[in-house]
Motif scaffolding. Structure first.
Motif, PDB file in Angstrom:
ATOM      1  N   TYR A  72       0.650  -1.074   0.001  1.00 28.91           N
ATOM      2  CA  TYR A  72       0.101  -0.235   0.030  1.00 28.91           C
ATOM      3  C   TYR A  72       0.860   1.121   0.046  1.00 28.91           C
ATOM      4  N   GLU A  73       1.066   1.935  -1.260  1.00 28.03           N
ATOM      5  CA  GLU A  73       1.986   2.854  -1.295  1.00 28.03           C
ATOM      6  C   GLU A  73       1.685   4.215  -0.315  1.00 28.03           C
ATOM      7  N   ARG A  74       0.510   4.409  -0.129  1.00 28.67           N
ATOM      8  CA  ARG A  74       0.163   5.616   0.697  1.00 28.67           C
ATOM      9  C   ARG A  74       0.419   5.483   2.066  1.00 28.67           C
ATOM     10  N   MET A  75       0.791   4.078   2.468  1.00 28.59           N
ATOM     11  CA  MET A  75       1.075   3.798   4.096  1.00 28.59           C
ATOM     12  C   MET A  75       2.579   3.699   4.165  1.00 28.59           C
ATOM     13  N   SER A  76       2.947   3.955   5.328  1.00 30.97           N
ATOM     14  CA  SER A  76       4.323   3.764   6.066  1.00 30.97           C
ATOM     15  C   SER A  76       4.611   2.271   5.920  1.00 30.97           C
ATOM     16  N   ALA A  77       5.855   1.963   6.047  1.00 32.67           N
ATOM     17  CA  ALA A  77       6.234   0.463   6.328  1.00 32.67           C
ATOM     18  C   ALA A  77       5.299  -0.190   7.678  1.00 32.67           C
ATOM     19  N   TRP A  78       5.495   0.581   8.663  1.00 28.61           N
ATOM     20  CA  TRP A  78       4.816   0.337   9.767  1.00 28.61           C
ATOM     21  C   TRP A  78       3.370  -0.008   9.567  1.00 28.61           C
ATOM     22  N   GLU A  79       2.677   0.940   8.967  1.00 23.41           N
ATOM     23  CA  GLU A  79       1.239   0.840   8.593  1.00 23.41           C
ATOM     24  C   GLU A  79       1.008  -0.489   7.786  1.00 23.41           C
ATOM     25  N   ASN A  80       1.927  -0.819   6.707  1.00 23.21           N
ATOM     26  CA  ASN A  80       1.718  -1.966   6.042  1.00 23.21           C
ATOM     27  C   ASN A  80       1.656  -3.126   6.702  1.00 23.21           C
ATOM     28  N   LEU A  81       2.707  -3.345   7.559  1.00 23.23           N
ATOM     29  CA  LEU A  81       2.884  -4.551   8.257  1.00 23.23           C
ATOM     30  C   LEU A  81       1.728  -4.506   9.253  1.00 23.23           C
ATOM     31  N   ASP A  82       1.505  -3.609   9.806  1.00 27.08           N
ATOM     32  CA  ASP A  82       0.323  -3.621  11.006  1.00 27.08           C
ATOM     33  C   ASP A  82      -0.952  -3.787  10.216  1.00 27.08           C
ATOM     34  N   TYR A  83      -1.115  -3.445   8.913  1.00 26.61           N
ATOM     35  CA  TYR A  83      -2.608  -4.011   8.336  1.00 26.61           C
ATOM     36  C   TYR A  83      -2.386  -5.237   7.887  1.00 26.61           C
ATOM     37  N   HIS A  84      -1.272  -5.759   7.402  1.00 33.00           N
ATOM     38  CA  HIS A  84      -1.162  -7.044   7.146  1.00 33.00           C
ATOM     39  C   HIS A  84      -1.314  -7.934   8.403  1.00 33.00           C
ATOM     40  N   GLY A  85      -1.095  -7.468   9.513  1.00 33.75           N
ATOM     41  CA  GLY A  85      -1.195  -8.364  10.906  1.00 33.75           C
ATOM     42  C   GLY A  85      -2.824  -8.232  10.927  1.00 33.75           C
ATOM     43  N   ARG A  86      -3.293  -7.387  10.819  1.00 32.77           N
ATOM     44  CA  ARG A  86      -4.895  -7.209  11.068  1.00 32.77           C
ATOM     45  C   ARG A  86      -5.514  -8.393  10.218  1.00 32.77           C
ATOM     46  N   ILE A  87      -5.216  -8.378   9.025  1.00 32.52           N
ATOM     47  CA  ILE A  87      -5.711  -9.288   7.946  1.00 32.52           C
ATOM     48  C   ILE A  87      -5.764 -10.639   8.631  1.00 32.52           C
ATOM     49  N   TRP A  88      -4.614 -10.817   9.340  1.00 34.70           N
ATOM     50  CA  TRP A  88      -4.338 -12.308   9.709  1.00 34.70           C
ATOM     51  C   TRP A  88      -4.795 -12.389  11.217  1.00 34.70           C
ATOM     52  N   HIS A  89      -5.501 -11.392  11.743  1.00 37.48           N
ATOM     53  CA  HIS A  89      -6.219 -11.530  13.197  1.00 37.48           C
ATOM     54  C   HIS A  89      -5.197 -11.508  14.285  1.00 37.48           C
ATOM     55  N   THR A  90      -3.958 -10.951  13.809  1.00 39.80           N
ATOM     56  CA  THR A  90      -2.939 -11.126  14.945  1.00 39.80           C
ATOM     57  C   THR A  90      -3.258 -10.090  16.108  1.00 39.80           C
ATOM     58  N   PRO A  91      -3.255 -10.610  17.234  1.00 42.80           N
ATOM     59  CA  PRO A  91      -3.335  -9.621  18.473  1.00 42.80           C
ATOM     60  C   PRO A  91      -2.558  -8.494  18.420  1.00 42.80           C
ATOM     61  N   VAL A  92      -3.099  -7.444  18.821  1.00 45.61           N
ATOM     62  CA  VAL A  92      -2.246  -6.098  18.598  1.00 45.61           C
ATOM     63  C   VAL A  92      -0.742  -6.316  19.133  1.00 45.61           C
ATOM     64  N   GLN A  93      -0.605  -6.700  20.208  1.00 43.78           N
ATOM     65  CA  GLN A  93       0.725  -6.794  20.938  1.00 43.78           C
ATOM     66  C   GLN A  93       1.620  -7.801  20.189  1.00 43.78           C
ATOM     67  N   ASP A  94       1.099  -8.688  19.549  1.00 41.69           N
ATOM     68  CA  ASP A  94       2.098  -9.629  18.855  1.00 41.69           C
ATOM     69  C   ASP A  94       2.238  -8.960  17.426  1.00 41.69           C
ATOM     70  N   ARG A  95       1.134  -8.247  16.919  1.00 43.57           N
ATOM     71  CA  ARG A  95       1.611  -7.354  15.814  1.00 43.57           C
ATOM     72  C   ARG A  95       2.574  -6.617  15.915  1.00 43.57           C
ATOM     73  N   LYS A  96       2.523  -5.690  16.735  1.00 50.64           N
ATOM     74  CA  LYS A  96       3.676  -4.694  17.037  1.00 50.64           C
ATOM     75  C   LYS A  96       5.065  -5.260  17.251  1.00 50.64           C
ATOM     76  N   ALA A  97       5.178  -6.629  17.941  1.00 50.56           N
ATOM     77  CA  ALA A  97       6.390  -7.065  18.127  1.00 50.56           C
ATOM     78  C   ALA A  97       6.914  -7.686  16.994  1.00 50.56           C
ATOM     79  N   ARG A  98       5.873  -8.453  16.235  1.00 48.16           N
ATOM     80  CA  ARG A  98       6.307  -9.159  14.660  1.00 48.16           C
ATOM     81  C   ARG A  98       6.836  -7.984  13.689  1.00 48.16           C
ATOM     82  N   ALA A  99       6.095  -6.829  13.813  1.00 57.43           N
ATOM     83  CA  ALA A  99       6.321  -5.650  12.949  1.00 57.43           C
ATOM     84  C   ALA A  99       7.703  -5.376  13.119  1.00 57.43           C
ATOM     85  N   GLN A 100       8.042  -5.021  14.389  1.00 58.80           N
ATOM     86  CA  GLN A 100       9.231  -4.503  14.556  1.00 58.80           C
ATOM     87  C   GLN A 100      10.375  -5.457  14.681  1.00 58.80           C
TER      88      GLN A 100
END
Length: 183
Positions: free
Chosen positions: A46-74
């Motif tokens: 998603y070109e209009r998103m940041s790198a962080w937002e791209n991974l966070d969005y992808h994590g949401r698609i996979w229903h990854t809990p927020v804390q796990d999503r943040k840790a995995r993205a980092q």
């Protein structure tokens, strides 16, 4: 590319059968794609998103809990040397940075299988070496399987356990790299 699309159930084989992770990808495409990470062209960031937002969005698609999503993205942004650029809009990046983010995204949900079509496109040799070392670690320690499509035989030889050479959908040779070299 055609083989990758067949394996994902995005194309029907004109003949024969395909099985991926024990499933027919045409009949059970969602299941196959749910257990598979991909690096394809176009990458689909998603070109209009940041790198962080791209991974966070992808994590949401996979229903990854927020804390796990943040840790995995980092974890993945650090691994791909993108952490310092995590808040930059992706459209401002060159091809190499985008490719690193695509690889991170493909690994986000810890898939059983990762399909990579020319993943080193746009990357410098140092980055390629670092990424393949990391992928080797995932294969050896996490039970992940990676199918790499490349025209670069030196990359295949130095990276892959086994190689299959295709020409217009036909297998020309298949085996360990030392076996292929001996042909």
């Amino acid at each position: 590319t055609t083989t990758m699309r067949l394996l994902l159930g995005l194309l029907r084989p004109s003949s024969g059968q395909v099985s991926v992770l024990g499933c027919d990808p045409v009949r059970f495409g969602n299941e196959v794609r749910g257990r598979t990470g991909t690096v394809l062209e176009p990458c689909g960031l998603y070109e209009r998103m940041s790198a962080w937002e791209n991974l966070d969005y992808h994590g949401r698609i996979w229903h990854t809990p927020v804390q796990d999503r943040k840790a995995r993205a980092q974890e993945l942004l650090e691994q791909m040397r993108l952490w310092d650029r995590r808040n930059e809009i992706v459209s401002e990046w060159g091809r190499g940075l985008k490719q690193r983010l695509c690889i991170a995204r493909s690994l986000f949900h810890r898939p059983s299988l990762v399909l990579m079509d020319e993943p080193n496109a746009g990357l410098d040799s140092t980055t390629i070496d670092e990424i393949y070392e990391y992928l080797g670690h995932l294969v050896a320690n996490c039970g992940m399987t990676i199918l790499l499509a490349t025209n670069n035989l030196s990359v295949a030889e130095s990276t892959c356990h086994s190689v299959t050479i295709l020409n217009q959908g036909r297998v020309l040779a298949s085996g360990r790299t030392d076996q292929i070299r001996a042909l």
